[in-house]
Design an enzyme around this catalytic site. Structure first.
Site, PDB file in Angstrom:
ATOM      1  N   TYR A  76       0.586  -1.201   0.123  1.00 31.35           N
ATOM      2  CA  TYR A  76      -0.269  -0.041   0.346  1.00 31.35           C
ATOM      3  C   TYR A  76       0.505   1.289  -0.068  1.00 31.35           C
ATOM      4  CZ  TYR A  76      -3.829   2.894   1.488  1.00 31.35           C
ATOM      5  OH  TYR A  76      -5.150   3.580   1.983  1.00 31.35           O
ATOM      6  N   ARG A 117      -4.983  10.620 -10.706  1.00 31.28           N
ATOM      7  CA  ARG A 117      -4.530  11.287  -9.946  1.00 31.28           C
ATOM      8  C   ARG A 117      -4.398  10.231  -8.721  1.00 31.28           C
ATOM      9  NH1 ARG A 117      -4.672  10.599  -5.028  1.00 31.28           N
ATOM     10  NH2 ARG A 117      -6.732  11.659  -3.978  1.00 31.28           N
ATOM     11  N   LYS A 161      -5.931  -1.393  -2.233  1.00 32.59           N
ATOM     12  CA  LYS A 161      -6.311  -1.134  -1.490  1.00 32.59           C
ATOM     13  C   LYS A 161      -7.449  -2.066  -0.830  1.00 32.59           C
ATOM     14  CE  LYS A 161      -6.997   3.797  -1.360  1.00 32.59           C
ATOM     15  NZ  LYS A 161      -6.771   4.750  -0.061  1.00 32.59           N
ATOM     16  N   GLU A 163     -11.371   5.225  -6.651  1.00 32.98           N
ATOM     17  CA  GLU A 163     -10.420   5.508  -6.115  1.00 32.98           C
ATOM     18  C   GLU A 163      -9.580   6.724  -6.721  1.00 32.98           C
ATOM     19  OE1 GLU A 163     -10.179   4.907  -2.383  1.00 32.98           O
ATOM     20  OE2 GLU A 163      -7.991   6.257  -2.541  1.00 32.98           O
ATOM     21  N   ASP A 164      -9.063   8.047  -6.770  1.00 35.14           N
ATOM     22  CA  ASP A 164      -7.804   8.005  -6.795  1.00 35.14           C
ATOM     23  C   ASP A 164      -8.638   9.110  -8.548  1.00 35.14           C
ATOM     24  OD1 ASP A 164      -6.137   8.375  -5.058  1.00 35.14           O
ATOM     25  OD2 ASP A 164      -5.263   6.915  -5.817  1.00 35.14           O
ATOM     26  N   ASP A 198     -13.774   7.364  -1.683  1.00 37.48           N
ATOM     27  CA  ASP A 198     -13.018   7.371  -1.122  1.00 37.48           C
ATOM     28  C   ASP A 198     -12.455   8.622  -0.830  1.00 37.48           C
ATOM     29  OD1 ASP A 198     -11.206   6.291   1.335  1.00 37.48           O
ATOM     30  OD2 ASP A 198      -9.569   5.242  -0.024  1.00 37.48           O
ATOM     31  N   ASP A 199     -11.270   9.460  -1.550  1.00 42.59           N
ATOM     32  CA  ASP A 199     -10.606  10.462  -0.983  1.00 42.59           C
ATOM     33  C   ASP A 199     -11.796  11.334  -0.792  1.00 42.59           C
ATOM     34  OD1 ASP A 199      -8.135   9.746  -2.394  1.00 42.59           O
ATOM     35  OD2 ASP A 199      -9.827   9.128  -4.167  1.00 42.59           O
ATOM     36  N   ASN A 257       0.687  12.207  -0.060  1.00 42.81           N
ATOM     37  CA  ASN A 257       1.149  10.653  -0.409  1.00 42.81           C
ATOM     38  C   ASN A 257       1.378  10.521  -1.619  1.00 42.81           C
ATOM     39  OD1 ASN A 257      -0.042   9.470   1.938  1.00 42.81           O
ATOM     40  ND2 ASN A 257      -1.774   8.873   1.201  1.00 42.81           N
ATOM     41  N   ASN A 304      -4.967   8.300   7.237  1.00 40.99           N
ATOM     42  CA  ASN A 304      -4.540   7.829   6.507  1.00 40.99           C
ATOM     43  C   ASN A 304      -5.712   7.053   6.342  1.00 40.99           C
ATOM     44  OD1 ASN A 304      -4.109   5.554   3.859  1.00 40.99           O
ATOM     45  ND2 ASN A 304      -2.560   6.202   3.850  1.00 40.99           N
TER      46      ASN A 304
HETATM   47  N1  LIG Z   1      -4.080  10.160   3.564  1.00 40.29           N
HETATM   48  C1  LIG Z   1      -4.885  10.621   3.696  1.00 40.29           C
HETATM   49  O1  LIG Z   1      -5.539   9.132   3.343  1.00 40.29           O
HETATM   50  C2  LIG Z   1      -5.298  10.704   1.717  1.00 40.29           C
HETATM   51  C3  LIG Z   1      -6.345  10.915   1.824  1.00 40.29           C
HETATM   52  C4  LIG Z   1      -6.953  11.240  -0.079  1.00 40.29           C
HETATM   53  C5  LIG Z   1      -5.730  12.282  -0.858  1.00 40.29           C
HETATM   54  N2  LIG Z   1      -4.469  12.170  -0.085  1.00 40.29           N
HETATM   55  C6  LIG Z   1      -3.795  12.962  -0.759  1.00 40.29           C
HETATM   56  O2  LIG Z   1      -3.878  14.080  -0.591  1.00 40.29           O
HETATM   57  C7  LIG Z   1      -3.134  14.732  -1.541  1.00 40.29           C
HETATM   58  C8  LIG Z   1      -4.330  15.434  -2.876  1.00 40.29           C
HETATM   59  O3  LIG Z   1      -4.825  14.876  -2.921  1.00 40.29           O
HETATM   60  P1  LIG Z   1      -6.316  15.234  -4.073  1.00 40.29           P
HETATM   61  O4  LIG Z   1      -7.276  14.132  -4.576  1.00 40.29           O
HETATM   62  O5  LIG Z   1      -7.097  16.149  -2.618  1.00 40.29           O
HETATM   63  O6  LIG Z   1      -6.235  15.649  -4.977  1.00 40.29           O
HETATM   64  P2  LIG Z   1      -6.499  17.185  -5.647  1.00 40.29           P
HETATM   65  O7  LIG Z   1      -5.572  17.081  -7.293  1.00 40.29           O
HETATM   66  O8  LIG Z   1      -7.515  16.659  -6.422  1.00 40.29           O
HETATM   67  O9  LIG Z   1      -6.233  18.648  -5.269  1.00 40.29           O
HETATM   68  C9  LIG Z   1      -5.034  19.155  -5.033  1.00 40.29           C
HETATM   69  C10 LIG Z   1      -5.986  20.487  -3.939  1.00 40.29           C
HETATM   70  O10 LIG Z   1      -3.757  20.827  -3.716  1.00 40.29           O
HETATM   71  C11 LIG Z   1      -3.461  22.393  -4.039  1.00 40.29           C
HETATM   72  N3  LIG Z   1      -2.339  22.798  -4.480  1.00 40.29           N
HETATM   73  C12 LIG Z   1      -2.064  22.458  -5.144  1.00 40.29           C
HETATM   74  N4  LIG Z   1      -0.159  23.197  -4.514  1.00 40.29           N
HETATM   75  C13 LIG Z   1      -0.433  23.408  -3.901  1.00 40.29           C
HETATM   76  C14 LIG Z   1       0.310  24.616  -3.147  1.00 40.29           C
HETATM   77  N5  LIG Z   1       1.495  24.877  -3.731  1.00 40.29           N
HETATM   78  N6  LIG Z   1      -0.192  25.257  -1.764  1.00 40.29           N
HETATM   79  C15 LIG Z   1      -1.762  24.690  -1.101  1.00 40.29           C
HETATM   80  N7  LIG Z   1      -2.275  23.748  -2.144  1.00 40.29           N
HETATM   81  C16 LIG Z   1      -1.731  23.587  -3.367  1.00 40.29           C
HETATM   82  C17 LIG Z   1      -4.361  22.122  -5.908  1.00 40.29           C
HETATM   83  O11 LIG Z   1      -4.226  23.865  -6.104  1.00 40.29           O
HETATM   84  C18 LIG Z   1      -5.502  21.507  -5.292  1.00 40.29           C
HETATM   85  O12 LIG Z   1      -6.952  22.091  -4.440  1.00 40.29           O
HETATM   86  C19 LIG Z   1      -2.832  13.825  -2.778  1.00 40.29           C
HETATM   87  O13 LIG Z   1      -1.253  13.708  -2.692  1.00 40.29           O
HETATM   88  C20 LIG Z   1      -2.840  12.667  -1.930  1.00 40.29           C
HETATM   89  O14 LIG Z   1      -2.304  11.413  -1.752  1.00 40.29           O
HETATM   90  C21 LIG Z   1      -4.449  11.596   1.556  1.00 40.29           C
HETATM   91  O1  LIG Z   2      -3.683   5.666  -0.992  1.00 41.66           O
HETATM   92  C1  LIG Z   2      -3.832   6.810  -0.396  1.00 41.66           C
HETATM   93  O2  LIG Z   2      -2.849   6.015   1.311  1.00 41.66           O
HETATM   94  C2  LIG Z   2      -4.382   7.606   0.863  1.00 41.66           C
HETATM   95  C3  LIG Z   2      -5.037   8.413  -0.308  1.00 41.66           C
HETATM   96  O3  LIG Z   2      -6.608   7.313  -1.395  1.00 41.66           O
HETATM   97  C4  LIG Z   2      -4.359   9.002  -1.094  1.00 41.66           C
HETATM   98  O4  LIG Z   2      -5.117   9.008  -2.358  1.00 41.66           O
HETATM   99  O5  LIG Z   2      -3.318   9.323  -1.012  1.00 41.66           O
HETATM  100 MG   LIG Z   3      -6.960   7.700  -2.829  1.00 44.89          MG
END
Ligand SMILES: NC(=O)c1ccc[n+]([C@@H]2O[C@H](COP(=O)([O-])OP(=O)(O)OC[C@H]3O[C@@H](n4cnc5c(N)ncnc54)[C@H](O)[C@@H]3O)[C@@H](O)[C@H]2O)c1
Ligand SMILES: O=C(O)C[C@H](O)C(=O)O
Ligand SMILES: [Mg+2]
Length: 671
Positions: free
Chosen positions: A215, A268, A286, A357-358, A380-381, A513, A558
């Site tokens: 993962y 993404r 996942k 997802e993603d 999920d996101d 991530n 996460n």
């Molecule tokens: N930890 C978790 O469980 C978890 C869950 C979902 C997503 N994520 C992570 O979150 C991140 C974003 O996912 P998402 O689906 O929202 O993507 P997304 O592309 O929909 O959104 C990214 C956002 O970040 C903004 N951004 C880009 N550069 C920036 C900066 N320099 N300063 C501030 N904001 C900025 C963009 O404008 C956009 O609004 C990914 O890395 C993903 O892996 C983590």
């Molecule tokens: O995949 C992960 O580890 C968490 C989340 O779904 C992500 O998109 O980053």
């Molecule tokens: Mg995800």
């Protein structure tokens, strides 16, 4: 095999409901405790498949000298204490090697019907036991002569695999982290391809070590290198070229029943961007977590890649790239592909849950709105990430699908928990994206972000597009939440500014991530923002040594803490849609899981080692929410009325009891 006398004692004990005596009899008898399967089968025989209940806590003194293998078999013990939890508790004081030999299983496996014979079985990872096929089974299934003669026990196979894994670790010490992680992924993947029972068993028992490989974060590296790493397909691939064919293609999947699908279009992948068909690694990872954490039967999972092209130029030019070499479909063309896939799934498996997802943000929101009332699905996101961040959210960076998902749910939950109205909570949340602070002055504001845009007159001293450092200095936030996908944006200056937070325990969540994309490292967070912070990150980091015996605790914020329970709870409820109420219940369950004392120590989530416990609780919360909303139609033999009558502990027990656990089942051939 269990001797006659013991069998008789056990039979009587069960008849007289003296389960404890029965357990003692097993332990004190001269059983040959070396043959796990024998004991399991004996237990099945005793209770005609209904199972034996062993009161483990009472029956095995924790300091007792165990020389053989302890076999803990049987079904569920009591309403409050599912078997496997008792077993885990009882076995926790045993030595590591003995613990690994404890077979705690919530259900004794019944025979498994297989429609193939000979090499076809050896090549099918669902049924393959490698050298573990007993001789009688080799005869029944036409396997005699196709395997080396010695029968190797499951425990022995397990040890053998772990030894090879540990020696890989030893032999690669000092080598670059990425290539070591990929080597570990390869060895696990080979086992996955060959023998799923053993694979899932080592995964469950070593989830803390293996989650970072199968993962996040290694799965990101695997996706980036997927075309080169590709050996065998896993899951299904629906591409733009399959338009009009999906309804028949779905029947190419060999399993009769599918419960859980994870679907991506690869647009993404984590914070790595558009990886096209190579994103299939995410649904696979996942779903591995679904099996390990929620006990979803691996024969009933389906990872799916929807290949609508890619806008990643590098991949389009890569001769090894395995996906469609065309730009991504857009607009109605894109949606018609997703529509067709959803209809096909629904036709074949109307009760299957589809986890999106993603997906890039525009499609993440659009598809969620389009399907959530028609199909059993969730994103999920957007929806699964919220609960892990719910520990207290007042500042937010990243206005993407994850950031907005967190804000929406957190505002609702926090206002409910605090008794404040939603507007009051919302006023305390500030949203930044790549162009800085989002205000009402923003041109072309995304509709999903619009409700969180600040009125400039309410944010005195700040401007449209204010930078993170400006915002942090001005607001002195309690919580800084990063979901931007951009590594390092919580830089030294921003982190130092968090020292001035109005909170004595400010929270910093670098949730993006994989590791490289985290907004900051754990070490930097504690170094610059100070030792009093609470730290969370999407990818795992080591705890930080703060000196003087103090430890800066790292929480893995996460969505793996939530999505398995959302899926399992929904499945067992039999609900045909997933509502906000069900998701909110999941989030609140996780938010209330830890004690105040633990939270004071900066520990926000339980250890990944106990992911099955957490998932049982989250799953039960989701199931009960579905019951409350009159959506629960039941699952298998358990109908809506029975679900309604279950108390909270009974629901948790019911959920635990329905988790699949990897043990070799006797295989029976049928034409
Ligand atoms: N930890 C978790 O469980 C978890 C869950 C979902 C997503 N994520 C992570 O979150 C991140 C974003 O996912 P998402 O689906 O929202 O993507 P997304 O592309 O929909 O959104 C990214 C956002 O970040 C903004 N951004 C880009 N550069 C920036 C900066 N320099 N300063 C501030 N904001 C900025 C963009 O404008 C956009 O609004 C990914 O890395 C993903 O892996 C983590
Ligand atoms: O995949 C992960 O580890 C968490 C989340 O779904 C992500 O998109 O980053
Ligand atoms: Mg995800």
């Amino acid at each position: 095999m269990m001797n006659e006398q013991t069998t008789e004692v056990c039979r009587n004990s069960i008849r007289n409901d003296q389960k404890r005596t029965c357990a003692f009899s097993l332990l004190e008898s001269n059983l040959d405790l070396k043959r796990a399967n024998d004991i399991s089968l004996a237990a099945t025989n005793l209770d005609n498949g209904a199972g034996i209940a062993f009161q483990m806590e009472e029956s095995i003194p924790l300091d007792c000298e165990l020389t053989g293998i302890v076999i803990i078999a049987g079904l569920f013990v009591s309403e409050e204490k599912p078997m496997w939890r008792l077993a885990r508790c009882a076995s926790s004081n045993l030595s590591r090697s003995l613990r690994r030999r404890c077979f705690y299983t919530a259900a004794i496996p019944g025979p498994c019907i297989v429609h193939k014979r000979g090499t076809d079985i050896l090549h099918d990872p669902w049924f393959n036991k490698d050298t573990g096929f007993p001789l009688t089974e080799r005869d029944r299934l036409g396997l005699r002569g196709l395997l080396p003669p010695r029968v190797i026990s499951f425990e022995h196979q397990y040890d053998r695999f772990m030894e090879s894994y540990r020696s890989l670790e030893k032999n690669t010490q000092g080598q670059p982290h990425g290539s070591v992680s990929l080597a570990k992924w390869r060895i696990l993947n080979r086992l996955h391809d060959r023998n799923e029972t053993l694979y899932y068993r080592v995964l469950i028992d070593n989830i803390k070590d293996f989650a970072p490989i199968i993962y996040t974060p290694t799965v990101g590296l695997v996706c980036q290198n997927y075309s080169g790493l590709f050996r065998r397909p896993r899951g299904m691939y629906f591409s733009a070229k399959d338009k009009g064919e999906m309804m028949s293609m779905i029947y190419n999947w060999p399993a009769h029943q599918v419960d859980m699908i994870v679907l991506t279009d690869g647009s993404r992948i984590l914070g790595l961007g558009d990886l096209g068909v190579q994103g299939i690694g995410i649904p696979i990872g996942k779903l591995d977590i679904y099996v390990a954490a929620a006990g979803i039967n691996p024969q009933r999972i389906l990872p799916v890649m929807l290949d609508v092209g890619t806008n990643n130029q590098k991949l389009l030019e890569d001769p090894l790239y395995l996906g469609l070499r065309q730009p991504r479909l857009e607009g109605e063309e894109y949606l018609s592909i997703v529509d067709e896939f959803m209809e096909a799934v629904h036709t074949r498996w109307p009760k299957a849950i589809v986890q999106f997802e993603d997906f890039q943000m525009k499609w993440a929101f659009e598809t969620l709105q389009r399907y959530r009332k028609r199909f059993c699905m969730f994103n999920d996101d957007i929806q699964g990430t919220a609960g892990v961040a719910l520990a207290g959210v007042t500042g937010n960076m990243g206005a993407g699908s994850a950031g907005l998902g967190v804000l929406n749910m957190a505002i609702e939950a926090l206002s409910r928990m605090s008794g404040n109205n939603e507007m009051a909570v919302k006023n305390k949340c500030y949203l930044l994206d790549k162009d800085g602070l989002i205000t009402k002055e923003r041109k072309n504001i995304d509709p999903a972000a619009a409700p969180f845009a600040k009125d400039l007159k309410d944010v005195e001293g700040l401007r449209e597009g204010a930078s993170p450092i400006e915002v942090v200095k001005k607001l002195k936030p309690h919580v800084l939440l990063g979901l931007s996908g951009v590594g390092g944006i919580f830089n030294e200056e921003v982190l130092k500014a968090m020292r001035e937070s109005d909170s004595t325990k400010p929270a910093i969540f670098a949730m993006s991530n994989p590791t490289m994309n985290a907004e900051c490292t754990a070490a930097d967070a504690f170094k610059y923002a100070g030792p009093n912070i609470v730290f969370g990150s999407g990818s795992p980091f080591e705890d930080v040594d703060l000196g003087n015996g103090k430890v800066g605790h790292v929480n893995q914020a996460n969505n793996m803490y939530l999505f398995p329970g959302i899926g399992l709870g929904t499945l067992l409820s039999g609900a045909h849609i997933i509502t906000d109420g069900m998701l909110q219940a999941a989030a609140e369950c996780l938010a209330s899981y830890m004690t105040d004392e633990e939270i004071q120590k900066g520990i926000l989530y339980p250890s990944i080692d106990s992911i099955r416990d957490i998932t049982a609780e989250v799953g039960a919360a989701v199931l009960r929410a579905a019951v409350e909303e009159d959506l629960a139609e039941g699952h298998g033999d358990v109908g809506p009325r029975e679900l309604k009558q279950m108390s909270k502990p009974e629901t948790v027990a019911y959920v635990s009891r329905n988790m699949w656990f990897p043990v070799y089942s006797p295989l029976v051939h049928e034409k």
